[in-house]
Enzyme design. Structure first.
Site, PDB file in Angstrom:
ATOM      1  N   ASP A  68       0.839  -1.166  -0.027  1.00  0.00           N
ATOM      2  CA  ASP A  68      -0.111  -0.011   0.008  1.00  0.00           C
ATOM      3  C   ASP A  68       0.969   1.278   0.042  1.00  0.00           C
ATOM      4  OD1 ASP A  68      -2.833  -1.199   2.081  1.00  0.00           O
ATOM      5  OD2 ASP A  68      -2.211  -1.515  -0.107  1.00  0.00           O
ATOM      6  N   TYR A  69       1.938   1.301   0.981  1.00  0.00           N
ATOM      7  CA  TYR A  69       2.882   2.430   0.935  1.00  0.00           C
ATOM      8  C   TYR A  69       3.461   2.555  -0.603  1.00  0.00           C
ATOM      9  CZ  TYR A  69       6.741   5.573   2.253  1.00  0.00           C
ATOM     10  OH  TYR A  69       7.647   6.377   2.296  1.00  0.00           O
ATOM     11  N   LEU A 116      16.180   1.712  -2.090  1.00  0.00           N
ATOM     12  CA  LEU A 116      16.172   1.209  -3.406  1.00  0.00           C
ATOM     13  C   LEU A 116      14.864   1.672  -4.109  1.00  0.00           C
ATOM     14  CD1 LEU A 116      17.633  -2.609  -2.720  1.00  0.00           C
ATOM     15  CD2 LEU A 116      18.559  -0.255  -3.825  1.00  0.00           C
ATOM     16  N   LYS A 153      15.903 -10.326  -0.973  1.00  0.00           N
ATOM     17  CA  LYS A 153      15.582  -9.430  -0.264  1.00  0.00           C
ATOM     18  C   LYS A 153      14.979  -9.422   1.082  1.00  0.00           C
ATOM     19  CE  LYS A 153      13.488  -4.518  -0.531  1.00  0.00           C
ATOM     20  NZ  LYS A 153      12.902  -4.484   0.690  1.00  0.00           N
ATOM     21  N   CYS A 468     -23.756 -28.549  10.738  1.00  0.00           N
ATOM     22  CA  CYS A 468     -25.200 -28.773  10.396  1.00  0.00           C
ATOM     23  C   CYS A 468     -25.193 -30.474  10.050  1.00  0.00           C
ATOM     24  CB  CYS A 468     -25.735 -28.127   8.957  1.00  0.00           C
ATOM     25  SG  CYS A 468     -27.157 -28.783   8.495  1.00  0.00           S
TER      26      CYS A 468
END
Length: 712
Positions: A68-69, A116, A153, A468
């Site tokens: 998101d960032y 990076l 990474k 169930c």
């Protein structure tokens, strides 16, 4: 009655603003907006990104996933590229992170620790590489195709270690890239970090001054143990291994850090005095290894870009085999003098890029919770989500496991929630973002009755799930039919969940044996079925009659009988009639079955409807006998042995290798333990290889496996 909404915290306001911005940048074409709108959007992006950078780089307490960032940062870069006058000195595109806290002494890095730039796909990698080639050609006066070093990474905390005359003098966090925090006392407690560089005659004396750059991280198994210990003491567990590593390094009390199971990988160097350093990044890694620093074994140097991309693809698929988290691959122009020619922009080197894996975690809104009825009658809560991309796919539903899971995490309808999708695992909601609550969220409880048939739901003693128990529940049968036709069971091509639902709800199939009574005219009545499609489905159904017995057993949906158990049963019982006649004691005596599964199998065959189903399947021509390829193997070195596979084999796929082992009477396990007999090792093996070495377990390559199987 008047209700009062609690005031939002700073974290809640930040999350709400972030969520709104994410929706905006996903929905708007940033190339089409005018300057005025771009200016306003850029200002909001700068404010939100700077706040998140502070939480990430300084507090080590991020509120949002990296993906998101990255998406918001991409949007800001696009706007600034279109309107360069919008670039401001405080833009996060112009700096690495946030300023360091005052709690630790500040340390100025002799050379900046740059971040990076990211590559979000293969095309981005090609663009980066071609740009490097063009710049080098201009500066060297001739075309070049530089080699690239590819490194995993590691998802941890960046660290700079300074050694003077071979002795560790300073350990510093990245901070804002210019100044970091002096965490030397804490770093000294990490066993993997040498306090003194050992003198090796083959290497020569250590440099008079050396800065080693690397990543402090925590292995998955150590992270799990740490969280168990924290929870046992009533303390709050860490959200992930990265947060655990960062939080442990930044403890004010080094004794706390000393108790945390931290590890370290070196990946580069800063200033060096008093030593000759190799001109190759890959050889620098080997040099650091000879100096006594742990270096990741999976780093590779490639001469061709296609091989680089294949490496990225491989680790995208196989990262779960590692015992530590990685979130991408770092690619570096290998020749260090050419790195210097390429230089850097304000916050990142031109000669390196981070290939980012598809995001596995995202934050989205929990719109509702519905319940789903499975083939065994188990009733599970399912999250209905505002659609969000996770792991390269759009997710609109996710599992919530059971009522206890929802209640223990206090997940409420209306919450912003964290959703993960690891590997092929079904997406799941892992926690709510409590800081973002407004007071309008609603707790959820399991309904009392089955949503399909209205029967009272039952929770069995000692189990977390509700069931169930109605034998005629329509939803259960739809799931069972879908399972029966699935790839690992009867493998009926063209019969997915939608077709299974059509066949069940139309009344054409019930019980399972009706599937083999279907006629062309039956299928032509269904929506979406023309003659060609109908004939293809009938051919696929007919072909499924000859499937191995183990597939039929798995497809019947007997509780606790998975693929492996079905295969074990067929090794012992030559037909479904033999299995039906077996006692609970006979079944429980089988290795890998056990008393619970044995009782479940025996109970299934006691039900009259199930016995009738088997007779009907036999009458309709469905195979209920053990096929020759399922027969127990003759005595061989493989029979009864446990194998674990790691890495890519040169000629066999993993599935093919597993099938060969099983046919010879061996077992295939997913993890290495002291009970493992052999580890089969291919290219780019994962942490299973390390574990096997530690335990001294024999290892085989593909040729060795084939020889053991008597195939060479």
């Amino acid at each position: 009655m008047e209700t009062h909404t609690a005031p939002q915290t700073a974290e809640a306001r930040l999350l709400e603003a972030t969520h709104t911005l994410l929706q905006t940048v996903r929905q708007r074409d940033l190339e089409a907006i005018d300057r005025k709108e771009a200016e306003a959007l850029a200002a909001r992006l700068r404010e939100v990104l700077n706040q998140h950078a502070y939480r990430y780089y300084v507090l080590d307490n991020p509120l949002i996933p990296d993906a998101d960032y990255d998406l918001l940062m991409q949007a800001l870069r696009k706007l600034e590229a279109r309107f360069p006058e919008l670039v401001t000195p405080d833009s996060p595109t112009q700096r690495v992170g946030g300023p360091p806290l005052g709690r630790f002494e500040k340390v100025r890095h002799p050379e900046p620790l740059l971040s990076l730039n990211n590559a979000f796909g293969e095309e981005d990698v090609r663009v980066w590489y071609e740009r490097c080639c063009r710049m080098l050609a201009e500066r060297l006066g001739q075309p070049v195709q530089p080699a690239v070093t590819a490194e995993l990474k590691i998802d941890g905390l960046a660290m700079a270690l300074t050694y003077e005359n071979g002795v560790l003098s300073v350990g510093a966090t990245r901070g804002d890239g210019i100044e970091g925090e002096n965490v030397t006392q804490n770093v000294r407690t990490i066993p993997a970090i040498p306090l003194r560089i050992p003198v090796d005659p083959a290497v020569g004396p250590p440099p008079t001054r050396l800065e080693v750059r690397g990543e402090v991280y925590m292995r998955k198994r150590d992270f799990e143990r740490l969280n168990e210990q924290l929870q046992a003491r009533g303390e709050r567990p860490f959200a992930n291994p990265r947060n655990a590593a960062a939080g442990s390094v930044r403890q004010l009390n080094p004794q706390v850090t000393a108790l945390r199971p931290l590890s370290f990988f070196a990946y580069g160097i800063g200033p060096v005095e008093g030593a000759e350093v190799p001109d190759s990044q890959y050889e620098v890694l080997q040099w650091l290894g000879r100096l006594g620093f742990p270096v990741n074994e999976h780093a590779r140097r490639f001469e061709h870009l296609d091989d680089v991309l294949e490496y990225c693809r491989y680790w995208t698929e196989h990262r779960d085999e590692l015992d530590y988290e990685i979130d991408g691959v770092v690619l570096k122009i290998d020749h260090r003098p050419w790195q210097a020619l390429l230089g850097a922009i304000s916050n990142a080197p031109r000669w390196a890029v981070a290939y980012k894996f598809p995001a596995r975690e995202a934050i989205t809104r929990l719109l509702d919770i519905m319940v789903s009825v499975g083939r065994t009658g188990v009733v599970k809560p399912v999250a209905v989500l505002e659609p969000v991309e996770v792991g390269g796919v759009t997710v609109s539903q996710a599992t919530l496991h059971n009522e206890d899971y929802v209640r223990s995490r206090d997940i409420r309808i209306g919450d912003l929630v964290v959703v993960i999708r690891a590997g092929d695992v079904i997406p799941q909601v892992v926690r709510p973002v409590v800081e973002a609550r407004t007071g309008n969220e609603r707790p959820w409880r399991m309904p009392e009755r089955c949503p399909s048939c209205g029967s009272q739901l039952v929770r069995l003693p000692g189990e977390a799930d509700y069931y169930c128990v109605a034998s005629d529940c329509p939803a259960q049968f739809v799931r069972l039919l879908e399972h029966f036709a699935g790839r690992d069971a009867m493998d009926i091509e063209g019969m997915g969940s939608q077709v299974a639902r059509q066949l069940a709800e139309s009344g054409l199939v019930r019980p399972l044996s009706d599937l083999y009574r279907l006629k062309l005219e039956d299928l032509l009545k269904l929506e979406g079925f023309a003659e060609t499609r109908a004939r293809n489905l009938l051919r696929a159904i007919e072909a499924s009659k000859q499937r191995p017995l183990s597939r039929l057993l798995f497809g019947l949906g007997i509780r606790h009988v998975g693929k492996t158990t079905a295969e074990l049963l067929v090794q012992r019982f030559a037909s479904i009639d033999e299995l039906a006649a077996a006692t609970i004691d006979e079944l429980a005596a089988l290795e890998g079955v056990g008393p619970i599964t044995a009782e479940s199998i025996a109970n299934w065959f006691r039900v009259e409807d199930n016995r009738r189903l088997i007779e009907e399947l036999k009458e309709l021509g469905v195979n209920t006998q053990r096929l020759p390829e399922e027969a127990p193997a003759a005595e061989s070195p493989v029979r009864g042995k446990t194998f674990v596979l790691t890495g890519a084999l040169p000629h066999l796929t993993r599935k093919e290798a597993e099938e060969l082992i099983k046919r010879a009477g061996g077992r295939v396990a997913s993890s290495v333990s002291r009970n493992t007999d052999y580890v089969v090792v291919g290219e780019n093996p994962g942490s299973k290889y390390d574990r096997a070495r530690q335990l001294g377990i024999p290892m085989l390559d593909e040729d060795g496996l084939l020889r053991l199987l008597g195939m060479k």
